[in-house]
Design a protein around this motif. Structure first.
Motif, mmCIF file in Angstrom:
data_model
loop_
_atom_site.group_PDB
_atom_site.id
_atom_site.type_symbol
_atom_site.label_atom_id
_atom_site.label_comp_id
_atom_site.label_asym_id
_atom_site.label_seq_id
_atom_site.Cartn_x
_atom_site.Cartn_y
_atom_site.Cartn_z
ATOM 1 N N ASP A 301 80.744 12.060 9.020
ATOM 2 C CA ASP A 301 80.402 10.785 8.380
ATOM 3 C C ASP A 301 81.405 10.412 7.294
ATOM 4 O O ASP A 301 81.660 9.235 7.048
ATOM 5 C CB ASP A 301 78.993 10.845 7.768
ATOM 6 N N LEU A 302 81.968 11.404 6.636
ATOM 7 C CA LEU A 302 82.927 11.125 5.566
ATOM 8 C C LEU A 302 84.278 10.670 6.102
ATOM 9 O O LEU A 302 84.936 9.823 5.501
ATOM 10 C CB LEU A 302 83.154 12.384 4.716
ATOM 11 N N LYS B 80 83.696 -1.978 -1.611
ATOM 12 C CA LYS B 80 84.369 -1.870 -0.319
ATOM 13 C C LYS B 80 84.948 -0.470 -0.176
ATOM 14 O O LYS B 80 85.595 0.038 -1.088
ATOM 15 C CB LYS B 80 85.494 -2.901 -0.237
ATOM 16 N N LYS B 81 84.681 0.133 0.986
ATOM 17 C CA LYS B 81 85.195 1.487 1.227
ATOM 18 C C LYS B 81 86.653 1.434 1.655
ATOM 19 O O LYS B 81 87.073 0.506 2.348
ATOM 20 C CB LYS B 81 84.380 2.168 2.331
ATOM 21 N N GLN B 82 87.406 2.432 1.242
ATOM 22 C CA GLN B 82 88.771 2.570 1.732
ATOM 23 C C GLN B 82 89.059 4.046 1.958
ATOM 24 O O GLN B 82 88.364 4.908 1.436
ATOM 25 C CB GLN B 82 89.755 1.954 0.752
ATOM 26 N N LYS B 83 90.079 4.306 2.761
ATOM 27 C CA LYS B 83 90.385 5.694 3.097
ATOM 28 C C LYS B 83 91.311 6.279 2.043
ATOM 29 O O LYS B 83 92.368 5.737 1.759
ATOM 30 C CB LYS B 83 91.043 5.763 4.480
ATOM 31 N N LYS B 84 90.847 7.365 1.430
ATOM 32 C CA LYS B 84 91.667 8.055 0.437
ATOM 33 C C LYS B 84 91.659 9.523 0.790
ATOM 34 O O LYS B 84 90.595 10.126 0.904
ATOM 35 C CB LYS B 84 91.074 7.874 -0.964
ATOM 36 N N LEU B 85 92.836 10.112 0.970
ATOM 37 C CA LEU B 85 92.955 11.533 1.334
ATOM 38 C C LEU B 85 92.104 11.863 2.552
ATOM 39 O O LEU B 85 91.433 12.894 2.593
ATOM 40 C CB LEU B 85 92.564 12.432 0.156
#
Lengths: 319, 255
Positions: A301-302, B80-85
């Motif tokens: 999910d992450l 808002k979600k964003q991709k980090k690591l």
């Protein structure tokens, strides 16, 4: 006149006043029963399975954590009473551990509150779970597979003796613990208590799965008082977590906690009966797989892109 | 219908204030199936019936009716979600508001077909016409549009924002009725109802009223206690848990 009734007849739905959602009452009791069954069968607390399960059914993670702490108060009271009556509780050690634990719960709730305002509390909860579930599940699986292999070969597994950590126990501020037959520094139990208390506040667990090994291997307490003392201090630490989350975050849903307790106690009774009929190492291997599975689901999910990138909360009611 | 006299009075007062833009007053008269909504502990959502009558004007019968139910205004934080690591985390945050926590509009046909866009905006009819105010400044227009679309999508997904373009039925040319779904997650507070009658894109009748929404019973007590006496609430939760735990231990030992 034209007035009509539009009751939908959905009597099984219950509106949770803090989670602010409507959930099927049987689902909740069933979940409590399932986790209670597993905790009765495996002899574990179950918080580390219930909190993710609540998150999976859509309860806001912050509410899941705080509410589960409240439920654990009930399960550790009912479990702890038997040990108390058998005098299998080192009260003095329990008080030292809980002193650290209550301080830890305060630190944990403050961190929780801060990250909630920043909208990152869900991340904190998920990451903590992924980390702990994979480590604990992995260790348990390895240990139980070794045990199964040893039984197959017909050799008893040699119990691992505690290593040479004894210098930690000789730190200053020593105290005599009669029940445990120990004369050790209070610093290690205070620190262990603090760590587990912080975890309890962040993850909604009792922390017995960390506390029990720490008591045996680090503090070298005799095994007959370990579980009773662990449960004894869990009651007070989870009570502290419940009250602090209520005051700081308003995330304890007592109605939800109550329904989980009802399911949990019924499940635990049946779980204990089944657990006695199964072999220890196979049970532990099964539990390890469940723990790893839950951790894996949280991890997936992450890392997978969510369908909806946006999320919304009322202003001032973070993540 | 205790509340109808209030609605009529409001309608009369409003008809005076709105008189210049209306051909005649009291062209529309309406009421609700309930004068308040109680969220009990078994609340699983319900349907609200909004109904009334329209009177033909000199230009003929009225066929364009719009019904709105609007919840109390609140400020929201949108993230808002964003991709980090490699992990999806909450990134940008926008504070917006005040916006209704609930907003449902039902009409006899597509809003844009019956009323010009400027009139829709003037009366805040429809989510598209809503003036979404960002509390934080310097946000680029494209970012703003994306955030607004995200907010409306989230609200629609929980049935808190709804638009039904065939949601109002006219019966026998004079009576009308509309049903609005009230979902379990609806916010509490005083809701506002609005009834619009349009003819050839022109507003010819208007009425407004109020609908209080409250949590009642155990849920109300718990909700109130959790926010107003959190210490007592927390201690109460612990005491309940201790009794439950103790009760169970004694109950099962006897057997």
């Amino acid at each position: 006149m034209l007035r009509q009734r539009f009751d939908t007849g959905a009597h099984m739905q219950i509106y949770l006043p803090i989670a602010e959602m409507s959930v099927n009452i049987l689902t909740l009791i069933g979940m409590g029963g399932l986790v209670g069954f597993m905790s009765g069968m495996f002899g574990v607390g179950g918080g580390f399975l219930m909190t993710p399960l609540l998150i999976f059914v859509g309860i806001p993670p912050a509410v899941a954590v705080a509410t589960e702490a409240n439920q654990i108060v009930a399960s550790s009271v009912s479990g702890g009473l038997a040990y108390w009556q058998r005098r299998a509780v080192d009260v003095r050690m329990g008080i030292i551990l809980m002193t650290g634990g209550i301080a830890g719960s305060y630190a944990g709730v403050q961190l929780f509150k801060l990250l909630r305002e920043l909208g990152q509390v869900d991340l904190l909860i998920s990451l903590s779970y992924v980390l702990f579930l994979s480590v604990i599940g992995g260790l348990m699986l390895r240990e139980s597979l070794n045990a199964i292999a040893a039984t197959r070969r017909g050799q008893p597994l040699r119990a691992r003796r505690p290593g040479a950590h004894s210098w930690i126990l000789r730190l200053p501020l020593r105290m005599r613990f009669r029940q445990s037959k120990l004369y050790i520094s209070v610093i290690p139990p205070l620190l262990i208590g603090f760590f587990v208390g912080t975890m309890s506040a962040i993850m909604g667990v009792g922390g017995g799965f960390i506390m029990v090994p720490a008591m045996i291997y680090l503090l070298r307490m005799p095994t007959n008082v370990v579980i009773g003392t662990s449960l004894f201090q869990i009651i007070f630490v989870t009570a502290s977590v419940t009250i602090l989350h209520s005051v700081e975050n308003q995330t304890v849903d007592v109605l939800l906690a109550f329904l989980l307790m009802v399911g949990g106690v019924i499940g635990a009774q049946f779980g204990a009966i089944i657990g006695q009929r199964l072999r220890g190492e196979q049970l532990r291997a099964l539990l390890a797989l469940i723990v790893l599975g839950v951790g894996l689901k949280l991890f997936i999910d992450l890392i997978s892109q969510p369908d909806e990138l946006f999320s919304v909360t009322r202003m001032g009611f973070g993540g | 219908m205790r509340n109808s006299s209030k609605i009529i009075l409001t309608a009369m007062v409003l008809s005076f204030s709105l008189a210049p833009m209306m051909a005649r007053a009291n062209t529309i008269i309406a009421d609700l199936s309930k004068d308040h909504i109680s969220i009990k502990s078994n609340f699983a959502g319900e349907k609200l019936l909004l109904f009334g009558a329209v009177e033909a004007t000199v230009d003929g019968p009225i066929s364009d009716i719009i019904v709105i139910l609007r919840g109390p205004g609140e400020n929201f934080t949108l993230r808002k979600k964003q991709k980090k690591l490699g992990v999806w985390v909450n990134g940008a945050a926008y504070d917006i508001g005040p916006l209704p926590g609930f907003y449902a509009v039902a009409s006899t046909r597509k809003l844009s077909q019956m009323v010009p866009p400027n009139v829709l905006r003037e009366h805040s009819i429809g989510a598209d016409a809503m003036n979404i105010n960002f509390l934080s400044s310097d946000i680029e227009p494209s970012e703003r549009a994306e955030a607004i679309a995200g907010f409306i999508r989230l609200k629609q997904a929980r049935a808190l924002y709804a638009e039904a373009e065939n949601g109002v039925q006219i019966i026998g040319g004079r009576l009308f009725r509309a049903e609005i779904n009230l979902p379990p997650g609806m916010p509490v507070g005083t809701y506002v109802t609005e009834f619009f009658a349009f003819q050839n894109g022109r507003l010819v009748g208007y009425q407004t009223g109020e609908l209080p929404v409250d949590i009642v019973g155990t849920g109300h007590i718990l909700h109130q206690a959790a926010y107003e006496m959190p210490l007592v609430y927390g201690i109460g939760g612990v005491v309940m848990a201790c009794f439950m735990g103790w009760g169970v231990a004694t109950l099962f030992r006897r057997r």
